[in-house]
Scaffold this motif. Sequence first.
Motif, short mmCIF file in Angstrom:
data_model
loop_
_atom_site.label_atom_id
_atom_site.label_comp_id
_atom_site.label_asym_id
_atom_site.label_seq_id
_atom_site.Cartn_x
_atom_site.Cartn_y
_atom_site.Cartn_z
N TRP A 185 2.53 1.84 -3.28
CA TRP A 185 1.53 2.38 -4.20
C TRP A 185 1.33 3.88 -3.96
O TRP A 185 1.37 4.69 -4.88
CB TRP A 185 0.22 1.60 -4.01
N LEU B 166 -0.18 -1.52 -8.37
CA LEU B 166 -0.64 -2.76 -7.74
C LEU B 166 -1.68 -3.40 -8.67
O LEU B 166 -2.70 -2.78 -8.96
CB LEU B 166 -1.27 -2.48 -6.37
N SER C 263 -4.58 -6.30 -9.90
CA SER C 263 -5.76 -6.81 -9.20
C SER C 263 -5.40 -8.07 -8.42
O SER C 263 -5.95 -8.34 -7.36
CB SER C 263 -6.89 -7.09 -10.18
N LEU D 103 0.84 -1.21 0.00
CA LEU D 103 0.00 0.00 0.00
C LEU D 103 0.87 1.26 0.00
O LEU D 103 0.60 2.21 -0.74
CB LEU D 103 -0.95 0.01 1.21
N TRP E 249 -3.98 -6.98 -5.22
CA TRP E 249 -5.06 -6.52 -4.32
C TRP E 249 -5.77 -7.71 -3.69
O TRP E 249 -6.11 -7.68 -2.50
CB TRP E 249 -6.08 -5.66 -5.09
N SER E 250 -6.00 -8.81 -4.48
CA SER E 250 -6.68 -9.97 -3.88
C SER E 250 -5.77 -10.65 -2.85
O SER E 250 -6.26 -11.21 -1.87
CB SER E 250 -7.17 -10.96 -4.94
#
Lengths: 114, 135
Positions: free
Chosen positions: B99, B106, B108, B96, B111-112
């Motif tokens: 980013w 980042l 997807s 995070l 993110w998962s």
Amino acid sequence: MTYFAALLILVTLSCFVAGQILLKHAMDITARENYSRRQATMVFAAAIAAFAVNFFLNLGLLQRFDLSYFFPFQGLSVILIALAGAFVLKEKLTPRLTIGSIIISLGVILVSMS
Amino acid sequence: MIGSIRRWFLNPWLQLLICVLLGTVAEIFFKIGARQTANPANAWSWTGLSGLRSNWVWIGVLASIVSLFNWLATIRRLPLTVAFPAANVVHILVPLSSWIFLGETLSSRRWSGIALLLLGLLIVAQPAAKLEERL
């Protein structure tokens, strides 16, 4: 990623796991009554040495890769440290902690595959 | 009074929180320093020693040293099988921060992974909360 980079990541990871186990062992020694200060210092110094090697290899990796790309590889240490904590340090590893640790490791692998 | 403040400050969970925040700051500073000093053409660059020319790296070293003491205060009171999985909240904080502060992207999938980490941390947090009641 080259084999050399993979080997560097593996060595970096092993130093990290060894460092954590030694550090906890040193803290456990200091928690005993009438502990040997010399023994605790030796174990603590060994932990710091393992972390020092980890630090420089880590910095070398950072010069080549994005931080958010390779940092998550260290997350594989969750499983290794949970197992080492249970077998080497004789800590209690409940089924719930095991499942949580595996999910955390999977999350870390997913992040590192990006 | 001082004794109760001291006991509040030495709470292993507060120490763990300070530890992970300082650890995240250190990694971000190391990356800024490494970015400034990177020279992959040099055969010795894998040792990372050239990174020591950056002040960002030294501030990161300072944050790491302080966070090590916070970690010692944490594992003095908590078993490693609980403290270490919980400390992996850094694997959420570092991507995070990369980013937000470093402008790294980042995907997807990443993110998962972060979502899965959150789930794992919640599972680990429950026995940890029970452990706290016993302390």
